[in-house]
Design an enzyme around this catalytic site. Structure first.
Site, PDB file in Angstrom:
ATOM      1  N   LEU A 109       4.380  -4.223  10.650  1.00  0.00           N
ATOM      2  CA  LEU A 109       5.242  -4.629  11.756  1.00  0.00           C
ATOM      3  C   LEU A 109       5.828  -6.009  11.483  1.00  0.00           C
ATOM      4  O   LEU A 109       5.184  -6.861  10.854  1.00  0.00           O
ATOM      5  CB  LEU A 109       4.443  -4.666  13.068  1.00  0.00           C
ATOM      6  CG  LEU A 109       3.786  -3.362  13.482  1.00  0.00           C
ATOM      7  CD1 LEU A 109       3.393  -3.407  14.949  1.00  0.00           C
ATOM      8  CD2 LEU A 109       4.673  -2.167  13.221  1.00  0.00           C
ATOM      9  N   GLY A 154       1.079  -1.852   9.560  1.00  0.00           N
ATOM     10  CA  GLY A 154       2.093  -0.849   9.883  1.00  0.00           C
ATOM     11  C   GLY A 154       2.629  -0.141   8.644  1.00  0.00           C
ATOM     12  O   GLY A 154       3.070   1.010   8.716  1.00  0.00           O
ATOM     13  N   ASN A 178      -5.235  -3.765   8.595  1.00  0.00           N
ATOM     14  CA  ASN A 178      -5.929  -5.057   8.606  1.00  0.00           C
ATOM     15  C   ASN A 178      -5.738  -5.833   9.913  1.00  0.00           C
ATOM     16  O   ASN A 178      -5.910  -7.045   9.955  1.00  0.00           O
ATOM     17  CB  ASN A 178      -5.418  -5.913   7.439  1.00  0.00           C
ATOM     18  CG  ASN A 178      -3.928  -6.196   7.540  1.00  0.00           C
ATOM     19  OD1 ASN A 178      -3.169  -5.342   7.984  1.00  0.00           O
ATOM     20  ND2 ASN A 178      -3.499  -7.380   7.154  1.00  0.00           N
ATOM     21  N   GLU A 179      -5.390  -5.124  10.996  1.00  0.00           N
ATOM     22  CA  GLU A 179      -5.038  -5.806  12.237  1.00  0.00           C
ATOM     23  C   GLU A 179      -6.082  -6.810  12.706  1.00  0.00           C
ATOM     24  O   GLU A 179      -5.751  -7.892  13.184  1.00  0.00           O
ATOM     25  CB  GLU A 179      -4.778  -4.775  13.366  1.00  0.00           C
ATOM     26  CG  GLU A 179      -3.426  -4.108  13.312  1.00  0.00           C
ATOM     27  CD  GLU A 179      -3.317  -2.998  12.271  1.00  0.00           C
ATOM     28  OE1 GLU A 179      -4.309  -2.755  11.552  1.00  0.00           O
ATOM     29  OE2 GLU A 179      -2.246  -2.387  12.174  1.00  0.00           O
TER      30      GLU A 179
HETATM   31  C1  LIG Z   1      -1.351  -4.754  19.591  1.00  0.00           C
HETATM   32  C2  LIG Z   1      -0.696  -5.050  18.315  1.00  0.00           C
HETATM   33  C3  LIG Z   1      -0.787  -3.926  17.367  1.00  0.00           C
HETATM   34  C4  LIG Z   1      -0.099  -4.264  16.101  1.00  0.00           C
HETATM   35  C5  LIG Z   1      -0.172  -3.270  15.149  1.00  0.00           C
HETATM   36  C6  LIG Z   1       0.184  -3.432  13.827  1.00  0.00           C
HETATM   37  C7  LIG Z   1       0.134  -4.717  13.193  1.00  0.00           C
HETATM   38  C8  LIG Z   1       1.054  -5.018  12.062  1.00  0.00           C
HETATM   39  O1  LIG Z   1       1.614  -4.242  11.323  1.00  0.00           O
HETATM   40  S1  LIG Z   1       1.219  -6.652  12.029  1.00  0.00           S
HETATM   41  C9  LIG Z   1       1.802  -7.019  10.428  1.00  0.00           C
HETATM   42  C10 LIG Z   1       0.648  -7.103   9.514  1.00  0.00           C
HETATM   43  N1  LIG Z   1       1.093  -7.387   8.200  1.00  0.00           N
HETATM   44  C11 LIG Z   1       0.436  -8.190   7.402  1.00  0.00           C
HETATM   45  O2  LIG Z   1      -0.618  -8.696   7.691  1.00  0.00           O
HETATM   46  C12 LIG Z   1       1.093  -8.456   6.083  1.00  0.00           C
HETATM   47  C13 LIG Z   1       1.520  -9.865   5.977  1.00  0.00           C
HETATM   48  N2  LIG Z   1       2.204 -10.104   4.724  1.00  0.00           N
HETATM   49  C14 LIG Z   1       1.570 -10.201   3.542  1.00  0.00           C
HETATM   50  O3  LIG Z   1       0.383 -10.065   3.407  1.00  0.00           O
HETATM   51  C15 LIG Z   1       2.431 -10.528   2.362  1.00  0.00           C
HETATM   52  O4  LIG Z   1       3.656 -11.011   2.843  1.00  0.00           O
HETATM   53  C16 LIG Z   1       2.696  -9.329   1.441  1.00  0.00           C
HETATM   54  C17 LIG Z   1       1.415  -8.944   0.700  1.00  0.00           C
HETATM   55  C18 LIG Z   1       3.240  -8.127   2.210  1.00  0.00           C
HETATM   56  C19 LIG Z   1       3.772  -9.746   0.401  1.00  0.00           C
HETATM   57  O5  LIG Z   1       3.370 -10.925  -0.265  1.00  0.00           O
HETATM   58  P1  LIG Z   1       4.445 -11.820  -1.020  1.00  0.00           P
HETATM   59  O6  LIG Z   1       5.316 -10.977  -1.869  1.00  0.00           O
HETATM   60  O7  LIG Z   1       3.681 -12.920  -1.690  1.00  0.00           O
HETATM   61  O8  LIG Z   1       5.404 -12.372   0.112  1.00  0.00           O
HETATM   62  P2  LIG Z   1       5.104 -13.578   1.128  1.00  0.00           P
HETATM   63  O9  LIG Z   1       3.756 -13.460   1.709  1.00  0.00           O
HETATM   64  O10 LIG Z   1       5.447 -14.870   0.458  1.00  0.00           O
HETATM   65  O11 LIG Z   1       6.135 -13.271   2.296  1.00  0.00           O
HETATM   66  C20 LIG Z   1       7.534 -13.420   2.099  1.00  0.00           C
HETATM   67  C21 LIG Z   1       8.203 -13.712   3.405  1.00  0.00           C
HETATM   68  O12 LIG Z   1       8.013 -12.607   4.264  1.00  0.00           O
HETATM   69  C22 LIG Z   1       7.407 -13.044   5.481  1.00  0.00           C
HETATM   70  N3  LIG Z   1       6.548 -11.957   5.978  1.00  0.00           N
HETATM   71  C23 LIG Z   1       5.516 -11.396   5.347  1.00  0.00           C
HETATM   72  N4  LIG Z   1       4.993 -10.417   6.098  1.00  0.00           N
HETATM   73  C24 LIG Z   1       5.714 -10.379   7.246  1.00  0.00           C
HETATM   74  C25 LIG Z   1       5.654  -9.568   8.407  1.00  0.00           C
HETATM   75  N5  LIG Z   1       4.736  -8.592   8.571  1.00  0.00           N
HETATM   76  N6  LIG Z   1       6.540  -9.818   9.377  1.00  0.00           N
HETATM   77  C26 LIG Z   1       7.473 -10.779   9.242  1.00  0.00           C
HETATM   78  N7  LIG Z   1       7.584 -11.583   8.158  1.00  0.00           N
HETATM   79  C27 LIG Z   1       6.708 -11.369   7.170  1.00  0.00           C
HETATM   80  C28 LIG Z   1       6.632 -14.296   5.095  1.00  0.00           C
HETATM   81  O13 LIG Z   1       6.372 -15.070   6.206  1.00  0.00           O
HETATM   82  C29 LIG Z   1       7.597 -14.926   4.123  1.00  0.00           C
HETATM   83  O14 LIG Z   1       8.626 -15.503   4.912  1.00  0.00           O
HETATM   84  P3  LIG Z   1       9.352 -16.857   4.473  1.00  0.00           P
HETATM   85  O15 LIG Z   1       8.284 -17.893   4.349  1.00  0.00           O
HETATM   86  O16 LIG Z   1      10.296 -17.153   5.580  1.00  0.00           O
HETATM   87  O17 LIG Z   1      10.003 -16.555   3.155  1.00  0.00           O
END
Ligand SMILES: CCCC/C=C\CC(=O)SCCNC(=O)CCNC(=O)[C@H](O)C(C)(C)COP(=O)(O)OP(=O)(O)OC[C@H]1O[C@@H](n2cnc3c(N)ncnc32)[C@H](O)[C@@H]1OP(=O)(O)O
Length: 303
Positions: A109, A154, A178-179
């Site tokens: 998400l 997600g 991993n929520e």
């Molecule tokens: C009641 C609520 C229920 C909710 C149910 C579902 C929950 C979800 O799905 S919540 C989302 C959970 N996701 C994560 O925990 C993943 C988070 N991201 C990561 O672990 C890493 O980004 C990933 C392994 C996917 C990729 O790694 P990298 O290639 O090293 O990239 P970066 O970590 O440097 O990220 C780049 C850029 O993207 C932004 N980012 C990452 N994930 C998200 C996201 N899920 N949503 C929005 N933005 C995200 C991150 O902040 C970086 O942004 P900038 O710093 O602006 O470049």
């Protein structure tokens, strides 16, 4: 950091600039030549490219929402539209769902849709996610996930909603719900989707601990069905598709519906309550703080 004409430019900025350029060049993916076999034209939207092959009845659907294919409201909407379009075309019997971004299937998400917005936005966002899950989980088409990158939360739900999962063998390509690590709780239909895939005990452990599995572990626990060397994911997914498409459609489709209907109905009968739960959960100060801290950590990671 990458060096560009003597300037130090963050590699990610380059990726984004490249992404924007490619977007403009492709003009919302409307390619005149088309990528599909048998004369079928590629279609799709800004964030979802569909390469249909009318000869085989299989379409490859590629996610492209830089930098990490987070499930933004726009991406969710575009995915539903593309799926609906393929479902309505009698020619198509199967979809390979994959990513067009190197190293990322989907980051789950979009946290920016869940932070600092108003309740109406949260409700709209959650409804769009429900819509995608209901359609993907219940589609009569065979959907095979060719997971060519990391797939947390997600992103994992997307994969679990498919009929079969092939994961590329790279230790960075983690997958799981991993929520809890973010201080949030996977909704019951995420949990049910995982239980239906790997069973109750394995799901309980995975969800409570917020486990993100590496390929070998993901295969062992059953989160994915096959692990193959990087670069062979799409080929392996297409081979698996041949097996699935060898089954008479009506029998396979009725069986799929029989297996999945109760799970989907559980959400359908309480959709509105589920939206309200999400909105009130997300509106709590403590949850907003936890999400903001998590997002900040992600942003600082590269610094
Ligand atoms: C009641 C609520 C229920 C909710 C149910 C579902 C929950 C979800 O799905 S919540 C989302 C959970 N996701 C994560 O925990 C993943 C988070 N991201 C990561 O672990 C890493 O980004 C990933 C392994 C996917 C990729 O790694 P990298 O290639 O090293 O990239 P970066 O970590 O440097 O990220 C780049 C850029 O993207 C932004 N980012 C990452 N994930 C998200 C996201 N899920 N949503 C929005 N933005 C995200 C991150 O902040 C970086 O942004 P900038 O710093 O602006 O470049």
């Amino acid at each position: 950091m990458a060096l560009l004409a003597g300037l130090r430019v963050p590699a990610r900025s380059l990726l984004r600039a490249g992404a924007r350029l490619r977007d403009a060049a492709l003009g919302r993916w409307e390619r005149a030549a088309g990528g599909g076999g048998d004369g079928a034209r590629s279609f799709g939207s800004q964030r979802v490219l569909v390469e249909p092959d009318a000869a085989t009845g299989v379409a490859v659907m590629k996610l492209w929402n830089p930098p990490v294919n987070s499930l933004s409201l726009d991406l969710l909407t575009e995915l539903v539209i593309s799926l609906e379009k393929l479902e309505n075309e009698k020619t198509f019997r199967g979809i390979i769902l994959t990513s067009d971004l190197p190293g990322i299937f989907s980051a789950g998400l979009d946290l920016t849709e869940m932070c600092g917005r108003n309740p109406a936005h949260y409700a709209e966002y959650w409804k769009a996610l429900q819509e995608l899950w209901l359609r993907l989980y219940q589609t009569h088409l065979v959907v095979i996930a060719a997971i060519n990158g990391a797939s947390p939360a997600g992103g994992c739900l997307l994969a679990l909603s498919c009929d079969y999962r092939v994961l590329a063998d790279n230790p960075k390509f983690i997958i799981g719900l991993n929520e809890t690590l973010l201080g949030i709780v996977a909704p019951f239909w995420f949990k049910d989707t995982m239980i239906n895939t790997i069973g109750h005990r394995a799901t309980e452990r995975a969800l409570q601990l917020g486990l993100l599995f590496r390929p070998a572990e993901a295969l062992q626990v059953g989160v994915v069905d096959q692990v193959v060397p990087e670069g062979q994911v799409q080929g392996a997914a297409l081979s698996a598709m041949t097996q699935w498409l060898a089954i008479p459609d009506h029998a396979r489709q009725l069986t799929k519906s029989m297996m999945r209907k109760a799970t989907a109905d559980r959400l359908l009968t309480q959709r509105e309550a589920d939206i309200q739960n999400f909105v009130s959960f997300l509106s709590r100060d403590s949850i907003q703080k936890a999400l903001q801290v998590y997002l900040e950590k992600l942003r600082q990671k590269k610094g």
